[in-house]
Design a protein around this motif. Sequence first.
Motif, mmCIF file in Angstrom:
data_model
loop_
_atom_site.group_PDB
_atom_site.id
_atom_site.type_symbol
_atom_site.label_atom_id
_atom_site.label_comp_id
_atom_site.label_asym_id
_atom_site.label_seq_id
_atom_site.Cartn_x
_atom_site.Cartn_y
_atom_site.Cartn_z
ATOM 1 N N SER A 22 0.859 -1.178 0.000
ATOM 2 C CA SER A 22 0.000 0.000 0.000
ATOM 3 C C SER A 22 0.899 1.233 0.000
ATOM 4 N N SER A 61 -5.694 -3.373 -5.746
ATOM 5 C CA SER A 61 -6.794 -4.199 -5.241
ATOM 6 C C SER A 61 -7.089 -3.721 -3.827
ATOM 7 N N GLN A 62 -8.283 -4.031 -3.385
ATOM 8 C CA GLN A 62 -8.660 -3.627 -2.030
ATOM 9 C C GLN A 62 -8.617 -4.834 -1.109
ATOM 10 N N GLU A 63 -8.121 -4.577 0.095
ATOM 11 C CA GLU A 63 -8.041 -5.610 1.116
ATOM 12 C C GLU A 63 -8.884 -5.133 2.295
ATOM 13 N N LYS A 64 -9.845 -5.945 2.699
ATOM 14 C CA LYS A 64 -10.699 -5.590 3.843
ATOM 15 C C LYS A 64 -9.886 -5.631 5.129
ATOM 16 N N GLN A 65 -10.179 -4.674 6.008
ATOM 17 C CA GLN A 65 -9.528 -4.633 7.316
ATOM 18 C C GLN A 65 -10.600 -4.484 8.383
ATOM 19 N N PRO A 69 -10.609 1.410 7.387
ATOM 20 C CA PRO A 69 -10.942 1.483 5.958
ATOM 21 C C PRO A 69 -10.195 0.416 5.161
ATOM 22 N N ASP A 70 -10.749 0.080 4.003
ATOM 23 C CA ASP A 70 -10.086 -0.891 3.125
ATOM 24 C C ASP A 70 -8.676 -0.412 2.805
ATOM 25 N N ARG A 71 -7.802 -1.368 2.633
ATOM 26 C CA ARG A 71 -6.403 -1.086 2.309
ATOM 27 C C ARG A 71 -6.212 -1.307 0.814
ATOM 28 N N HIS A 72 -5.613 -0.340 0.147
ATOM 29 C CA HIS A 72 -5.348 -0.448 -1.283
ATOM 30 C C HIS A 72 -3.941 -0.992 -1.482
#
Length: 187
Positions: A22, A61-65, A69-72
């Motif tokens: 990120s 891509s987005q990673e849920k946390q 907030p989502d991590r890009h």
Amino acid sequence: MKRSENKSRYAILGMLTIAPMSGYDLKKFTEKSMNYFWNENYAWIYPTLKQLEQEGLVVSSQEKQEGRPDRHLYTLTEQGRAELRRWLNEPTVFHETPRNEHLLKMFFADQVPLSITIEQMRFWREALQNMLTSLEDLDRQASVVALEQKVPQGRPYRLLALSYGLHMGRAQLVWCEETIAKLEGLP
């Protein structure tokens, strides 16, 4: 005069060869591993990532946390890897003048009391010592990794850059000590 090319793009492409990251990860990586020769700030990282993505050199891509907030995450594409290799194959032109605020202040130090300059030199010495301690820690960690035979592909090259940092840090520290002694000897 030709405007110099943004080298941040290549620093980011290079870091993404190690792992998807990120913008935050990229900043932390530079602080931990490269800050003795290269620094990136968020004001450059995020616009550069956006540009690299528009050019097809990285994909996000987005990673849920949980609870945040989502991590890009950004991943290097084959086109990005090719662009990095193209740049690495170009000769480096040694014309870039480093910007060193401390030396700029030293150059004009006759405009302030000597005590201020000595105080700033002592501050710089402490900052150099802290940087050198961090580099020596990295060097020790690298030795442990070598003993455990966990040798990543880019390791020899990163160790050569680390060696440069150690040499430069030690030389700057010697200069700092000599300069403080000379300043303290001035009337």
